[in-house]
Design a protein around this motif. Structure first.
Motif, PDB file in Angstrom:
ATOM      1  N   GLU A 187      37.439  32.642  34.098  1.00 24.92           N
ATOM      2  CA  GLU A 187      38.183  33.879  33.845  1.00 24.92           C
ATOM      3  C   GLU A 187      38.205  34.782  35.078  1.00 24.92           C
ATOM      4  OE1 GLU A 187      36.407  35.585  30.377  1.00 24.92           O
ATOM      5  OE2 GLU A 187      37.415  34.189  28.995  1.00 24.92           O
ATOM      6  N   TYR A 188      37.084  34.830  35.799  1.00 28.28           N
ATOM      7  CA  TYR A 188      37.014  35.686  36.998  1.00 28.28           C
ATOM      8  C   TYR A 188      37.973  35.175  38.076  1.00 28.28           C
ATOM      9  CZ  TYR A 188      35.088  38.643  40.676  1.00 28.28           C
ATOM     10  OH  TYR A 188      34.946  39.580  41.683  1.00 28.28           O
ATOM     11  N   GLU A 190      40.583  33.234  37.662  1.00 32.27           N
ATOM     12  CA  GLU A 190      41.956  33.376  37.177  1.00 32.27           C
ATOM     13  C   GLU A 190      42.468  34.799  37.397  1.00 32.27           C
ATOM     14  OE1 GLU A 190      45.612  32.613  35.712  1.00 32.27           O
ATOM     15  OE2 GLU A 190      44.045  31.121  36.086  1.00 32.27           O
ATOM     16  N   LYS A 191      41.614  35.766  37.152  1.00 32.89           N
ATOM     17  CA  LYS A 191      42.013  37.176  37.266  1.00 32.89           C
ATOM     18  C   LYS A 191      42.043  37.667  38.710  1.00 32.89           C
ATOM     19  CE  LYS A 191      40.691  41.826  35.737  1.00 32.89           C
ATOM     20  NZ  LYS A 191      39.721  42.620  34.930  1.00 32.89           N
ATOM     21  N   ASN A 192      41.060  37.228  39.520  1.00 32.37           N
ATOM     22  CA  ASN A 192      40.892  37.801  40.861  1.00 32.37           C
ATOM     23  C   ASN A 192      41.314  36.881  42.006  1.00 32.37           C
ATOM     24  OD1 ASN A 192      39.284  40.436  40.227  1.00 32.37           O
ATOM     25  ND2 ASN A 192      38.256  38.844  39.038  1.00 32.37           N
ATOM     26  N   LYS A 213      42.642  26.962  40.520  1.00 30.67           N
ATOM     27  CA  LYS A 213      43.454  28.162  40.709  1.00 30.67           C
ATOM     28  C   LYS A 213      44.421  27.991  41.876  1.00 30.67           C
ATOM     29  CE  LYS A 213      44.676  32.518  40.357  1.00 30.67           C
ATOM     30  NZ  LYS A 213      45.617  32.953  39.312  1.00 30.67           N
TER      31      LYS A 213
END
Length: 221
Positions: A187-188, A190-192, A213
């Protein structure tokens, strides 16, 4: 006889520091450590480990701990293996001892323990070369003095992970097999579009997360 035990916590995780601790005792006190329940920290529940921490420290002649932060791990792994890095830190602990120790018991990460002893000796000061090093696999479950060191290292690392969780949320244990760790990492990234700042960038788990990613590995500096 004055002896020492050394163990680490957090060697395998893809998140957080590795902690290495040394404990020095008189062999006359080994039975006391056993009587209060000292053994390999992996065999002790977290609350029990914490309750043992102060008791262990009180019964030692000397104890020291090195917290090897992620930034240093990443920097050193450009040039050295993890076994070499751990040997360096173990030697640093031995070199800094004030007590005159005759034997040091070490939990070897190498399947050939003698090779790990040789790694350690490369970094020992001249005045410490006379110390006998007993390097064995699973030494934390064989020798109570190593078990004592494992408790200090494990509790110390757990507290470091708690600090990270306070800032970033639940990251799990940091081990690649931990579903909470895997979920947080995915999740980290994917987001950042990058790894969390407490990641060990050469760990396969982190490399795969970036590949999925479509992001290249972060620069160290």
């Amino acid at each position: 006889m004055i002896i020492a035990g050394i163990d680490e916590a957090g060697r395998g995780p893809c998140f957080g520091p590795m902690v290495v601790s040394i404990v020095v005792i008189d062999t006359k006190n080994e039975s006391e450590l056993k009587s209060i329940g000292v053994k390999d920290s992996k065999e002790i529940l977290p609350k029990k480990r914490e309750s043992l921490l102060l008791k262990v420290k009180e019964k030692t002649l000397e104890h020291q701990t090195i917290i090897l932060e992620v930034k240093e791990i990443n920097s050193l792994m450009v040039k050295y293996s993890l076994n070499e890095i751990e040997a360096m830190k173990i030697a640093e602990l031995i070199n800094n001892l004030d007590e005159e120790v005759e034997k040091v018991f070490v939990d070897s990460p190498d399947s050939i323990p003698k090779k790990f002893e040789e790694r350690i000796r490369k970094y020992l000061n001249k005045d410490k070369q006379k110390i006998k090093i007993i390097s064995e696999n699973k030494a934390d479950s064989k020798y109570v003095v190593v078990g004592a060191a494992s408790i200090i290292a494990k509790v110390t690392r757990d507290k470091e992970i708690e600090k990270i969780c306070e800032k970033f949320g639940d990251i799990g244990s940091g081990y690649p097999s931990d579903p909470y760790t895997k979920k947080f990492l995915a999740e980290y990234v994917e987001k950042n579009g990058k790894l969390p700042p407490f990641s060990r960038i050469f760990w396969k788990t982190c490399e795969v997360a970036l590949e999925q990613k479509g992001t290249t590995q972060q620069k160290l500096f």
